[in-house]
Design an enzyme around this catalytic site. Structure first.
Site, PDB file in Angstrom:
ATOM      1  N   GLU A   1     -12.378   2.097  10.497  1.00 35.46           N
ATOM      2  CA  GLU A   1     -11.795   2.891   9.409  1.00 35.46           C
ATOM      3  C   GLU A   1     -12.569   2.755   8.098  1.00 35.46           C
ATOM      4  OE1 GLU A   1      -7.596   1.960   9.178  1.00 35.46           O
ATOM      5  OE2 GLU A   1      -7.167   3.356  10.797  1.00 35.46           O
TER       6      GLU A   1
ATOM      7  N   HIS B   1       4.086  -5.446  13.115  1.00 37.35           N
ATOM      8  CA  HIS B   1       3.593  -4.141  13.598  1.00 37.35           C
ATOM      9  C   HIS B   1       3.891  -4.028  15.082  1.00 37.35           C
ATOM     10  CE1 HIS B   1       0.936  -0.790  14.485  1.00 37.35           C
ATOM     11  NE2 HIS B   1       0.751  -0.626  13.184  1.00 37.35           N
TER      12      HIS B   1
ATOM     13  N   CYS C   1     -20.058  -1.100  -8.352  1.00 35.77           N
ATOM     14  CA  CYS C   1     -20.868  -2.205  -8.877  1.00 35.77           C
ATOM     15  C   CYS C   1     -22.235  -1.696  -9.333  1.00 35.77           C
ATOM     16  CB  CYS C   1     -21.017  -3.286  -7.808  1.00 35.77           C
ATOM     17  SG  CYS C   1     -22.129  -2.827  -6.477  1.00 35.77           S
TER      18      CYS C   1
ATOM     19  N   GLU D   1       0.419  -8.113   9.665  1.00 33.03           N
ATOM     20  CA  GLU D   1       0.773  -7.162  10.726  1.00 33.03           C
ATOM     21  C   GLU D   1       1.627  -7.801  11.816  1.00 33.03           C
ATOM     22  OE1 GLU D   1      -2.918  -5.219  11.722  1.00 33.03           O
ATOM     23  OE2 GLU D   1      -2.747  -3.906   9.972  1.00 33.03           O
ATOM     24  N   LYS D   2       2.273  -8.919  11.502  1.00 33.22           N
ATOM     25  CA  LYS D   2       3.042  -9.579  12.568  1.00 33.22           C
ATOM     26  C   LYS D   2       4.251  -8.763  13.021  1.00 33.22           C
ATOM     27  CE  LYS D   2       5.547 -12.713   9.451  1.00 33.22           C
ATOM     28  NZ  LYS D   2       4.818 -12.254   8.230  1.00 33.22           N
TER      29      LYS D   2
ATOM     30  N   GLU E   1      -6.198   4.822  17.877  1.00 37.77           N
ATOM     31  CA  GLU E   1      -5.036   3.981  17.578  1.00 37.77           C
ATOM     32  C   GLU E   1      -3.817   4.857  17.356  1.00 37.77           C
ATOM     33  OE1 GLU E   1      -5.367   1.430  14.163  1.00 37.77           O
ATOM     34  OE2 GLU E   1      -7.402   0.814  14.658  1.00 37.77           O
TER      35      GLU E   1
HETATM   36  C1  GAL Z   1      -5.206   0.796  11.262  1.00 36.26           C
HETATM   37  C2  GAL Z   1      -6.239  -0.298  11.430  1.00 36.26           C
HETATM   38  C3  GAL Z   1      -5.755  -1.390  12.363  1.00 36.26           C
HETATM   39  C4  GAL Z   1      -4.354  -1.803  11.992  1.00 36.26           C
HETATM   40  C5  GAL Z   1      -3.455  -0.597  12.013  1.00 36.26           C
HETATM   41  C6  GAL Z   1      -2.023  -0.907  11.677  1.00 36.26           C
HETATM   42  O1  GAL Z   1      -5.396   1.561  10.131  1.00 36.26           O
HETATM   43  O2  GAL Z   1      -7.447   0.232  11.930  1.00 36.26           O
HETATM   44  O3  GAL Z   1      -6.633  -2.483  12.282  1.00 36.26           O
HETATM   45  O4  GAL Z   1      -4.359  -2.392  10.733  1.00 36.26           O
HETATM   46  O5  GAL Z   1      -3.916   0.324  11.071  1.00 36.26           O
HETATM   47  O6  GAL Z   1      -1.248   0.260  11.619  1.00 36.26           O
END
Ligand code: GAL
Length: 667
Positions: A146, A356, A153, A353-354, A305
Site C-alpha cells: 500500500e 482486526h 524533506c 490490529e489485534k 486484501e
Molecule cells: C491494509 C494493510 C494491512 C492491514 C489492513 C487492515 O490497509 O495493507 O497490512 O493493516 O489494512 O485492515
C-alpha cells in the site's frame, strides 16, 4: 495445483511459535486456502542489522507452504522500516506537511527520496529474489505494501527540483509559464528557489488549499513518481534474479494521493485491498474494482486484501453480516478478480490490529461463524474451478476516471469546495450499473473505439488529444456525456482561453459564461426530470445543442441545465449541475437506451448483474442480490448456475436468496 480462483490471505506465522503452523495448515486445508501472502512486515526479522540477514523464518514458511501444496505471494517487506535503520540513517524518516521530521514509528514511514532507504530496500529485495526465485511455492512478488504518504524533506525538495528540470527540459521559463508564477510575484530565477508545496510554503488550511494549483499538482505527480521509483528499483533487482514470476503491489482502489494510471504499465497484474466505507452502496466497491481492472486494459486483477469479518482502524467497526463476505467476494470476481485474499489468516495477538477480523481468531477455532463462512466460500471457489479464470468484461460503456481532474478539482479555490470528485463520478457510474450496463473505468489516454457510450463526469482537466477522441466517439454514432466543471483547465491547471467547457464545447454544442454556486442546503428544482440540482449551477447558452431540462428558479429559471447535442451520427450530453441520483439515473438511462444497453433485471432494486466472458467464449452472468429479501426473477436465457449445478430454462422463474449469488453459464 489445480487451476482455480486463488484463495487465501496475509499470513504472518513469524509472529508465532513454529508449532502454530501445524494448526494453521490444518485449518487452511479445511477452508480450501491455497495462497498465502508472506513477509509483508518482516524486515526487522529478515535483516536484524545492516550486515546481517536471516532467512530462517521465511525458509520455514515457504518450505512448509510447498510441502502443503500451497503457493506464496512473497512480499519484499519494505513498507515498514526496522528500528536500527531509522536510527542509523535518520534521513529515512519522513518530514510531514507541517515540516516536522518524524522519528522512528509506525509503518509506511520511509522517505521515497532517501538513498539509504533505496539502497537497503533494493538490497533486501535482491537477496529475497536470489534466494526464492526458484522456490516451488513462489507464485508472485508483492513489492512493499500500500504505497502512499508524502514527504517534504530536503532530499525530496531536491528530487522535486530534479523531476521538474526533467519535466520542463531544463527550461525555467516554461515552468514559470505552466505555474502562472507572475501571479503573486512568484517568478523563479533559479531551480534552487523552488520549494515543495506544504504548510510552510504555498498551503494554508491543509493540503487542499494552495496558492498555486500548478505547483501542488506537480507535487502530487512527483510523489506518485517518487514512490513508483521505489517500486521500480525493487522490481529491477527482482528481475535480475527472477525473469518470470509476476510482480505486483497492492493498491487501495480509489486512493487520491497516487495516480495509479502512472503505475499501471509497470505492474504485471493489478491487485488491491478493498475496505469500502461503512455506508457505501454496493456500487462503491464495484467502481473501485472496475478502476483496478481498467489499470491493465481489462485483464483480471487480484483482490489482495479484504476482511473476513471486521476492520479495526475505524472508530466503529461493524461486523460483516452472514452472507456479506460471500457476496462481496463474488462481487469482486464478477468485476474481474481472479484471486480473493484476506487480511488476515490468523489474528495478531498484540498491537493495533489485534481486534482486526481474521480467518483464524485468537482461540484458533474452526467452529466460528466466520471460519465456517470462509470454508464454505472455499468450497464454492473450488467448485467453480477455472470457469472464470482469465474472463473479460464485455463493456460497451466507458467511464473516464482521471487523477489529474480529481486533484485539480479538489485543490481549486472556487467555484465550490463542496464538489467531491469521487461522489460525482460514482453517481454516474452507479446510474449506469443500476441500469444493467457493464462499465470499463478507463484513463484519459484509453482507446475509446470499443465503446458506444463514454461517461466523463467532472472531467476538470483535459489533456492531450482527448477532446478529439471524444468527438470521434460521437461522430461514429456513440454518445459522450460530461458535466459541470469539465473542460476547465489544461494539464498545468491553467484555464483554457476559450468558452467553457473549453475543448469539449464544440462536441457539447454549448457555451458557458457564468456559474452560480450555493450552500449545500440550497436546492434548485429541475422540473423536466422531477429532480434537483445542488452546489454548482452553470448557466448554459445553446450553440447547437437542445435543452433536455432546465433550472426551475432564480434569474436563470428556464435556462438549460441538461443539454443534448447532435454531433456526427452521435450525441454529446452536458449536465450543468450536481443532479441528485434520480436525476442522474434518468439522464444516464436515456443515454444507454439509445444504444440498447439497459439490462434485463433493472426492475429489481439491489440486484446487481455483471458479465464476464471466459477465454473460450463462454458467457458468464453474475447475479448478486445486495438486499435482505429474496429476489424472484425470470431467466432471460437458458443457463446453468455454476455454484449449484441447477439449470434454468429461458423464461422460467428462479429465486436468489437474500444476499444470494448466482454464477450463470449462459447457453
Ligand atoms: C491494509 C494493510 C494491512 C492491514 C489492513 C487492515 O490497509 O495493507 O497490512 O493493516 O489494512 O485492515
Amino acid at each position: 495445483m489445480t487451476r482455480k480462483i486463488r484463495y487465501g490471505g496475509d499470513y504472518n506465522p513469524e509472529q508465532w511459535p513454529e508449532s502454530v503452523q501445524d494448526e494453521d495448515h490444518r485449518l487452511f486445508t479445511a477452508a480450501g486456502i491455497d495462497t498465502l501472502t508472506v513477509g509483508v512486515f518482516s524486515w526487522s526479522l529478515t535483516q536484524p542489522a545492516e550486515d546481517t540477514y536471516d532467512f530462517t523464518a521465511l525458509d520455514r514458511i515457504l518450505d512448509r507452504a510447498a510441502a502443503e501444496d500451497r503457493q506464496v505471494c512473497l512480499a519484499t517487506g519494505t513498507a515498514a522500516l526496522p528500528p536500527w535503520l531509522a536510527k542509523k540513517y535518520p534521513e529515512v524518516n519522513r518530514t510531514d506537511f507541517e515540516g516536522r521530521r518524524h522519528r522512528y514509528g509506525q509503518r509506511h514511514n520511509f522517505c521515497p527520496s532517501s538513498p539509504a532507504y533505496r539502497r537497503l530496500a533494493t538490497a533486501l529485495a535482491a537477496r529475497l529474489a536470489e534466494r526464492y526465485a526458484d522456490h516451488p511455492a513462489l507464485l508472485a512478488w508483492h513489492i512493499n505494501n500500500e504505497y502512499g504518504g508524502v514527504c517534504y524533506c530536503e532530499l525530496c525538495a531536491e528530487a522535486f527540483r530534479g523531476w521538474l528540470r526533467d519535466k520542463f527540459e531544463g527550461d525555467l521559463d516554461a515552468l514559470n509559464d505552466a505555474w502562472w508564477t507572475t501571479f503573486w510575484s512568484h517568478r523563479y530565477t533559479d531551480w534552487a528557489e523552488i520549494e515543495p508545496p506544504s504548510a510552510l510554503t504555498e498551503h494554508w488550511r491543509g493540503p487542499d488549499h494552495t496558492a498555486f494549483q500548478g505547483i501542488t499538482l506537480d507535487y502530487f505527480r512527483f510523489t506518485t513518481d517518487a514512490l513508483l521509483g521505489c517500486f521500480l528499483a525493487e522490481k529491477e533487482v527482482i528481475r535480475a534474479h527472477d525473469p518470470e514470476t509476476p510482480v505486483t503491489t497492492n493498491f487501495m482502489g480509489m486512493f487520491r494521493p497516487l495516480d495509479y494510471h502512472r503505475w499501471a504499465p509497470h505492474l504485471d497484474f493489478a491487485s488491491w485491498d478493498s475496505y469500502p466505507p461503512l455506508d457505501a452502496p454496493p456500487t462503491w466497491p464495484a467502481l473501485a474494482h472496475d478502476l483496478m481492472r481498467g489499470l491493465k486494459d481489462g485483464a483480471p486483477f487480484w483482490l489482495m486484501e479484504q476482511t473476513p469479518s471486521t476492520t479495526a482502524c475505524r472508530d466503529v467497526n461493524p461486523l460483516r453480516r452472514p452472507g456479506e463476505l460471500r457476496l462481496a467476494t463474488f462481487q469482486a470476481i464478477a468485476h474481474g478478480a481472479d484471486a480473493a485474499l484476506y487480511f488476515q489468516m490468523r489474528a495478531s495477538r498484540g498491537a493495533c490490529e489485534k481486534y482486526h477480523g481474521a480467518v483464524i481468531g485468537h482461540a484458533g477455532r474452526d467452529d466460528t461463524r466466520v471460519f465456517r463462512e470462509v470454508a464454505a466460500l472455499g468450497r464454492d471457489l473450488a467448485g467453480l474451478g477455472d470457469a472464470v479464470l482469465g474472463a473479460r468484461t464485455p463493456a460497451r460503456t466507458a467511464l473516464v476516471f482521471d487523477w489529474d481532474s480529481w486533484w485539480a478539482l479538489e485543490i481549486s479555490d472556487g467555484p465550490s469546495r463542496l464538489v467531491k470528485y469521487q461522489e460525482v463520478v460514482h453517481a454516474y457510474y452507479r446510474a449506469a450499473r443500476e441500469a444493467g450496463a457493464d462499465v470499463d473505468v478507463v484513463p484519459q489516454t484509453a482507446d475509446l473505439t470499443p465503446y458506444d457510450v463514454v461517461l466523463a463526469p467532472v472531467l476538470h482537466l483535459v489533456k492531450g488529444d482527448l477532446a478529439e477522441r471524444l468527438e470521434a466517439v460521437a461522430e461514429r454514432g456513440g454518445t459522450v456525456l460530461t458535466t459541470f466543471l469539465s473542460g476547465r483547465v489544461d494539464e498545468h491547471d491553467r484555464a483554457f482561453l476559450a468558452d467553457v467547457p473549453g475543448p469539449l464545447a464544440s462536441l457539447m454544442g454549448i457555451r458557458i459564461d457564468e456559474w452560480d454556486s450555493r450552500p449545500p442546503g440550497f436546492i434548485q428544482p429541475i422540473p423536466e426530470l422531477e429532480s434537483e440540482g445542488r452546489l454548482v449551477f452553470e448557466i448554459v447558452q445553446l450553440r447547437g445543442a437542445e435543452t433536455v431540462a432546465t433550472y426551475g428558479t432564480d434569474f436563470y429559471a428556464g435556462i438549460a441545465a441538461v443539454t443534448r447535442n447532435r454531433y456526427g451520427l452521435g450525441e454529446g450530453w452536458y449536465v450543468a449541475t450536481a443532479l441528485d441520483q434520480p436525476g442522474v439515473d434518468q439522464v444516464v438511462r436515456r443515454v444507454l437506451s439509445r444504444h440498447d444497453l439497459i439490462g434485463p433485471y433493472i426492475e429489481h432494486k439491489g440486484l446487481e448483474a455483471a458479465t464476464r466472458i471466459a477465454p473460450d467464449g463462454t458467457r458468464l452472468l453474475f447475479l448478486l442480490n445486495h438486499t435482505e429479501e429474496a429476489a424472484h426473477l425470470k431467466a432471460c436465457t437458458s443457463a446453468t448456475d455454476l455454484l449449484t449445478g441447477k439449470q434454468t430454462e429461458a423464461g422460467a422463474p428462479f429465486t436468489l436468496d437474500p444476499r444470494g449469488v448466482a454464477v450463470l453459464r449462459l447457453q
